[in-house]
Structure formats: C-alpha cells, structure tokens
Design an enzyme around this catalytic site. Structure first.
Site, PDB file in Angstrom:
ATOM      1  N   ASN A  49     -19.925   0.815 -12.829  1.00  0.00           N
ATOM      2  CA  ASN A  49     -20.578  -0.435 -12.545  1.00  0.00           C
ATOM      3  C   ASN A  49     -21.382  -0.492 -11.372  1.00  0.00           C
ATOM      4  OD1 ASN A  49     -18.784   0.129 -10.459  1.00  0.00           O
ATOM      5  ND2 ASN A  49     -17.864  -1.933 -10.106  1.00  0.00           N
TER       6      ASN A  49
ATOM      7  N   ASN B 223       4.153  13.394   4.752  1.00  0.00           N
ATOM      8  CA  ASN B 223       3.087  13.861   5.413  1.00  0.00           C
ATOM      9  C   ASN B 223       3.556  14.772   6.911  1.00  0.00           C
ATOM     10  OD1 ASN B 223       1.468  12.664   3.854  1.00  0.00           O
ATOM     11  ND2 ASN B 223       0.905  10.821   5.098  1.00  0.00           N
TER      12      ASN B 223
ATOM     13  N   HIS C  79      -3.962   0.077   3.116  1.00  0.00           N
ATOM     14  CA  HIS C  79      -2.965   1.359   2.544  1.00  0.00           C
ATOM     15  C   HIS C  79      -3.006   0.997   1.011  1.00  0.00           C
ATOM     16  CE1 HIS C  79       0.126   3.953   1.421  1.00  0.00           C
ATOM     17  NE2 HIS C  79      -0.360   4.830   2.284  1.00  0.00           N
TER      18      HIS C  79
ATOM     19  N   ASP D  70     -21.256   5.035 -10.625  1.00  0.00           N
ATOM     20  CA  ASP D  70     -20.935   4.377  -9.298  1.00  0.00           C
ATOM     21  C   ASP D  70     -21.283   5.404  -8.124  1.00  0.00           C
ATOM     22  OD1 ASP D  70     -18.082   2.709 -10.219  1.00  0.00           O
ATOM     23  OD2 ASP D  70     -18.568   4.524 -11.373  1.00  0.00           O
TER      24      ASP D  70
ATOM     25  N   SER E 107       0.213   9.936   0.477  1.00  0.00           N
ATOM     26  CA  SER E 107      -0.116   8.663  -0.211  1.00  0.00           C
ATOM     27  C   SER E 107      -1.305   8.544  -1.120  1.00  0.00           C
ATOM     28  CB  SER E 107      -0.273   7.716   1.025  1.00  0.00           C
ATOM     29  OG  SER E 107       1.066   7.372   1.680  1.00  0.00           O
TER      30      SER E 107
ATOM     31  N   PRO F 279     -14.769  -6.659  -4.791  1.00  0.00           N
ATOM     32  CA  PRO F 279     -15.519  -6.413  -5.888  1.00  0.00           C
ATOM     33  C   PRO F 279     -15.251  -5.321  -6.843  1.00  0.00           C
ATOM     34  CG  PRO F 279     -17.056  -5.943  -3.914  1.00  0.00           C
ATOM     35  CD  PRO F 279     -15.549  -6.394  -3.340  1.00  0.00           C
ATOM     36  N   ASP F 280     -14.831  -4.365  -6.266  1.00  0.00           N
ATOM     37  CA  ASP F 280     -14.814  -2.956  -7.127  1.00  0.00           C
ATOM     38  C   ASP F 280     -13.142  -3.034  -7.772  1.00  0.00           C
ATOM     39  OD1 ASP F 280     -15.953  -0.681  -8.120  1.00  0.00           O
ATOM     40  OD2 ASP F 280     -15.893   0.399  -6.632  1.00  0.00           O
TER      41      ASP F 280
ATOM     42  N   TYR G 175      14.689  11.606  -5.186  1.00  0.00           N
ATOM     43  CA  TYR G 175      15.454  11.229  -6.101  1.00  0.00           C
ATOM     44  C   TYR G 175      15.163  11.835  -7.515  1.00  0.00           C
ATOM     45  CZ  TYR G 175      17.061   7.569  -2.900  1.00  0.00           C
ATOM     46  OH  TYR G 175      17.706   7.067  -1.665  1.00  0.00           O
TER      47      TYR G 175
ATOM     48  N   ASP H  46       3.242  -1.549  -2.115  1.00  0.00           N
ATOM     49  CA  ASP H  46       2.802  -0.898  -0.833  1.00  0.00           C
ATOM     50  C   ASP H  46       2.650  -2.021   0.136  1.00  0.00           C
ATOM     51  OD1 ASP H  46       0.865   0.587   0.788  1.00  0.00           O
ATOM     52  OD2 ASP H  46       1.016   1.927  -1.146  1.00  0.00           O
TER      53      ASP H  46
ATOM     54  N   ASP I  31       1.086 -14.264  -2.973  1.00  0.00           N
ATOM     55  CA  ASP I  31      -0.297 -13.870  -2.351  1.00  0.00           C
ATOM     56  C   ASP I  31       0.143 -12.361  -1.809  1.00  0.00           C
ATOM     57  OD1 ASP I  31      -2.623 -13.506  -1.533  1.00  0.00           O
ATOM     58  OD2 ASP I  31      -2.264 -15.082   0.392  1.00  0.00           O
TER      59      ASP I  31
END
Length: 665
Positions: free
Chosen positions: A411, A489, A397, A330, A551, A372-373, A501, A364, A390
C-alpha cells in the site's frame, strides 16, 4: 531522570567493559547435548542493553525514513494546487510527531513561509532554531537535509528539510521523536532490564515460583524463575460452590473489600490479609485450589494497492496471483524487514495470502485503532481492563504485534504484515503499565474465543502455573482455537506460562543469522523459533518502531497459523501445530532441540503442506451437549471443531462454569 534513562544503561555497558568483568558465555549445567551458547547473567544483561540501543537506533531510522516520505507527499499535494496551509494542518492532525511544518519558497526568509505548529521545543529552542536555519539553507540549494537528533528523554527532536521537485519551494520542519523514549522505556520492561513491575499502580509481591518464598528483585537476572502477584488478593476455586450464607461468612472473616467471579472461580481482595494468609485461610473450605492472583507482562506481477480501495474491498479481494519476483512496495519493507524474506513469506504469498474469515485474536495491550497501516484489518474488539469496547493501545506492544500479523501489504506505506486478508480481533488485557492480572488475561482469551478467533496470539507470560489461566486456555483449546505464545525474555530454561501449557504452541526467538536471540527462553516445551530481534512494525500515533523479544517472534507464528487455516479451514488446532512443526527448517542440533524446537518456521513449506492436506481433512459436525453433565465430559480438542458461540457477556459465567466443572467432577 527520565532523560537519562537510555544513557544510564549505555554507560553501564561501557563501565562493565572498562572494568574487565564482561562474563564469558556459560552453558546450562543440565544441558545433555551441545547447543547455542546460553549467556551468563552479566553477559545477558549487557547484550540486552546493546539490543535496546540497536532498537532505538533503528526506530530513529524508521522515523526519519517515514518522515521523508510524508514530506514528499505534502509537497506533491501542494504542487498539485492544494492550499499549503490545509496540507500542513492535515498532516499535523494525523501525525502528532510533526511539531512544526513550514512551506517556504526559495530565497524567501523562513519566517515568511506558510507555518503550522510552533517552533517551541522546551529548553531546546536554541538548537531547533539553529537546525531550522541550516535546513532552509540546504533546501534553497535543492538539497535534502536531516539534522542530528537533539534533546533528551521525552523531548528529543530532529529537523528535516525537503526541496520540491520543481526546486522553487520546499518544506522545513521540526519532528518530535518521543517514540525513542517510548521504545527505550518499553524495551527495558519487555526485555526484563527493569525489575518487574516497578509502577506504583500494582501492589505486588515477588516470589520464587516453585516455593512461593519471598524474593527480592533488584536486577534483571532476578526475574528468572520469579513470579509476581497481588499482595492482598487470592484466586479460589471451590469443589462445591458456596451458598450465599457461606459467601457472606467468608467475606466477613477475611474482611473482603471486593469480590469477582467467573463461573466457579472467585477473586477475593482484602486490605487486612496478605495472599499467603488468604491461601492458608481457604484450606478449611475444601477448595480445588487457592492460588495467588498472578500478574502477566508483555514478552514485538499483480499487486493490489489497498490504499486506493476501501478496507472491505481490499480485504475481500482474493483473486489473482503475484509473480515469483514480487517485492512489496511498502516503504520500509526492503530496507528494514529482514524477517519476512528469511522465513520465505513472499513465496508463501504466491500460494495463499489469508482469508478474512480466519480471525486472529491479539490478547495484549490493545491496538492503535487509527493506525493507517492497519485500517480495514481490525475487527471491533474489547477492553477487559476498562470493561468497554475500546481496546485502544496505550503502550505500543499490541500495535506492534498486530502489525507483524496484518499490516497492510503493498500500500506504499510503512511495513508489510505477514497476512493480507486475515482480520485482527484486538483484546486489551494489559493496562498502561504493560501488566495485567490472571483474571483479565483469562477473560480476554475467553472473549476472543467466543467472538470467533481461530488463532490467538499471547505475547505475555509469567513463571507461575496458574490453574485459573489454564482453565481459560483449555476452554479456547477445546473450542479448536490455535493458541500461540511467546516463551519469554529471561534466557532461562524455566518454563514460562502460558507458553509451556501443552495446549499452547510455544515460540522462541532468533536473529537475522538464524542464531538464538540472547534473551530468548528455551526448554523442551519450545515448538518452533521465529525472528524476534529488531523487528520493524506499526506503533501508536501513526508511527513505526523496531522492537525485540519473543513477543515479536510469536506473531510470526500466529500469522503462519492463520495462513495455514486459511489454506485448509478443516485443519484442527492440533493438526495446525503439527504441520508447522513438520514444515520448520531444522537449524539447531538434528531433530527437536531445546533452543529452536523443531526449527525456524518456513511459510511456503507450511502452506504447501496445508494445501496437500486439503483432501485428507473434512469438517466434523459441531457437538451440542444435551445437558451440563455431558458438557462437563473432557474431550480432546483434536476431536472437535469450533461451533457458533453465545454472545458476551451474558453467557460468560455459564461457559466458565462448564470448563471448571470438568475439573470438579
């Protein structure tokens, strides 16, 4: 104003330094033993601003590196006989950042070349023309050229020139770098450098989490211990479901403008009463709870070429081995992905690279479905915000998180994900501002659970302990889902939810030196730590970006949980948690500590332990309750495994009914 966003904050750093008020690090007063330095608010803010600048700089490099590869690819296609106009047009079709492309022969005026796009760059056309001329000059001399970036805000550009291998022609173009603005804007929110949330879409109040007293949020440090909720909404769970007449009475008395329901849990909205008054009103109705409707925000030698195979064929190919010195091809891996070698990812791949039936839910902002990746790595998901199928990412993010987990490996493109074959189930619960309600997050967790997710990543949070959200967490946990969440953060010890939790595996962030990330939350609820500083991953519109935050740390652990479950599918979620804790490398005080939990994750050791446990675990038959009463009995998730679940959305009410009944009985 938009154009000055990043530079305003950079100037702030310089001003702080010049005035000599740069604060020294301060340890938390209640820290019983020494640990990493926990920075004061001013130091924390300046460190975060420096990190934003670093992420933007690295994103600029990622963009330039990928564009160079794209230029080389186009030139190779043209040299092979493909029409230049078709090659350029196709590239622009899939890469919006390619503002202008010109294929030019050596010695020929630039305006005589084959052109796709427009030189217009707003008020920066003069600079663009100057750099295009310089690029043409360098290409004619057989030299590669990249100009400095120019412009401001969303209108930032650079010019690139690349000569063909033959030296007879070359490619010159103008690249639009609005991704730098997007990363700046995103990281100002993700790292809580902007008071949250500041968009007019949400009519919200900010309160101290413990007291629910009003709190003004003017500065980044004010977000510590602060929760945000809808001004005119309340979440209610009744001990006894109201009948039609009672519900009509309630709606009339509070002048409700809308009502949503999940099982026994209601969300009432009214224009005449604020949340505190609504909570007071519902005391007379004998409720389990009446709580604010909280908001959540994002908290990042046999190799196979996936690009040459169909997504299904590549994903299902599990045979074969990789050598001990294997390095993914890659394009951005070796230079930018420091995070994967640090946690022994490649060594882990020699043991297991994942399984397509161990599905990873990413709850998220959605995922870029055309990146493409990520092709062949995504399952059909769901958009809770709009209520359709959709889950296209309009923030960035979720796409970044998904890339950390499952970007195609080896790839010859972009970045490498941590898993080769695990499928990602994208669920959009946060809107275009990066914020989402308790209702939408809870819905997303339940939907992912009902659609086969074995692991769910939750790179979002709030400081409010919401019973409503906790119900959804318990539902997924009881279905044997491993839930991984970012700690937050704000560099605070205050527990953030859902990470805190007990059913959730909480993740803190580290940097490339295995030090605590300056922004990372900490506390006794932290399970492990993972890389979370300047992480390179996928970004919408065929782009790549570097982001920082817990995150970004969380999906590293999520991917590891998927690899562990791929190695031994019979492991229960609690066993997955314990195995990852046990395999972590202790990098703080000896044993578990508040900053790194049990340590930073170690992929190869975790997979080795999962392999060793194969003979010690076996599947238990799925439980089938014979009645609603049996279903409402509380059962520890460690005694259960996932069973086939009904389809969405017809049975959602019943499923919420069952989990809420547990708390009513």
């Amino acid at each position: 104003m938009e154009g000055l966003l990043l530079w305003r904050y950079i100037t702030t750093i310089a001003l702080i330094l010049c005035l000599g008020i740069f604060a020294f690090p301060a340890r938390p007063k209640d820290s019983a033993k020494p640990g990493p330095e926990v920075f004061s608010a001013k130091h924390e803010t300046s460190s975060k601003l420096t990190l934003v600048e670093q992420d933007v700089k690295l994103t600029d490099e990622l963009c330039r590196s990928q564009c160079s590869l794209d230029y080389a690819k186009m030139l190779a296609q043209i040299d092979s006989g493909m029409p230049a106009q078709a090659v350029l047009s196709d590239m622009q079709k899939h890469h919006e950042k390619m503002h202008l492309l010109i294929w030019t022969k050596r010695g020929e005026p630039l305006e005589k070349g084959v052109t796709s796009g427009d030189v217009a760059a707003g008020s920066y056309k003069k600079e663009a023309s100057k750099y295009l001329a310089e690029a043409k000059k360098q290409v004619d001399q057989g030299k590669h050229y990249q100009s400095p970036k120019f412009g401001a805000g969303k209108d930032v550009y650079f010019v690139q020139g690349t000569p063909a291998v033959t030296g007879k022609d070359g490619l010159v173009g103008l690249i639009h770098q609005d991704v730098l603005y997007q990363v700046t804007d995103h990281q100002m929110k993700n790292l809580r450098l902007e008071p949250y949330p500041n968009e007019n879409r949400w009519k919200i109040e900010s309160v101290h989490t413990d007291t629910l007293q009003d709190k003004v949020v003017d500065h980044p440090e004010d977000n510590q211990g602060t929760s945000h909720y809808h001004q005119n909404e309340v979440v209610v769970r009744f001990k006894t479901d109201p009948n039609a007449a009672q519900l009509k009475q309630i709606q009339a008395e509070i002048k409700a403008t809308s009502l949503q329901k999940l099982g026994y849990t209601y969300v009432f909205r009214t224009s005449s009463m604020e949340a505190k008054a609504l909570m007071a009103y519902f005391k007379k109705w004998d409720v389990v709870y009446a709580e604010p409707h909280y908001l959540y925000l994002t908290n990042d030698e046999r190799a196979r070429n996936h690009e040459e195979k169909s997504g299904a064929a590549a994903a299902d190919e599990t045979e074969g081995e990789i050598s001990s010195n294997f390095t993914p091809n890659d394009n951005l891996y070796s230079r930018y992905q420091w995070n994967l070698p640090l946690i022994e990812t490649v060594q882990g791949w020699q043991l297991n690279r994942g399984a397509s039936d161990v599905i990873v839910g990413v709850v998220d902002t959605g995922v870029d479905l055309q990146h493409p990746d990520l092709q062949g790595q995504l399952l059909p998901g769901y958009n809770v915000v709009s209520g359709n199928s959709d889950p296209q990412d309009d923030v960035g993010h979720g796409t970044h998180v998904a890339g950390v987990i499952a970007a195609l490996v080896n790839n010859n493109r972009g970045v490498a994900g941590m898993t080769w074959y695990n499928k990602v189930l994208p669920v959009k619960v946060l809107d275009e501002t990066g914020a989402g309600s308790t209702y939408s997050v809870a819905q997303g967790i339940i939907w992912a659970t009902d659609h086969g997710a074995k692991v769910i990543n939750l790179s979002l949070g709030n400081y409010a302990d919401s019973g409503f959200l906790h119900d959804a967490i318990k539902y997924a946990f009881d279905k044997d889902v491993a839930l991984i969440a970012a700690s937050g953060n704000d560099n605070t010890e205050r527990p953030g939810y859902p990470a805190a939790y007990s059913e959730v595996f909480a993740v803190a962030a580290t940097d490339s030196e295995n030090m605590k990330a300056t922004f990372s939350n900490y506390g006794d609820y932290i399970d492990v730590a993972a890389p979370g500083v300047s992480i390179a991953s996928t970004y919408p519109n065929n782009q790549y970006a570097a982001l920082s935050g817990t995150s970004m740390a969380s999906p590293h652990v999520t991917a590891l949980a998927a690899l562990v479950r791929s190695t031994n599918p019979n492991l229960k979620n609690t066993e997955v948690y314990e195995l990852i804790r046990k395999s972590a490398r202790d990098i703080g005080d000896e044993g578990k500590d508040n900053y790194f939990g049990y340590g930073v994750i170690d992929v190869v050791k975790a997979i080795q332990l999962a392999e060793e446990s194969v003979g010690n675990t076996q599947s238990a038959p799925a439980e089938t309750p014979t009645s609603e009463e049996e279903s409402s009995t509380t059962t520890n998730a460690s005694d259960r495994v996932s069973a086939p679940l009904p389809s969405w959305p017809q049975t959602l009410a019943r499923q919420l009914y069952l989990i809420t009944r547990r708390h009513l009985d």
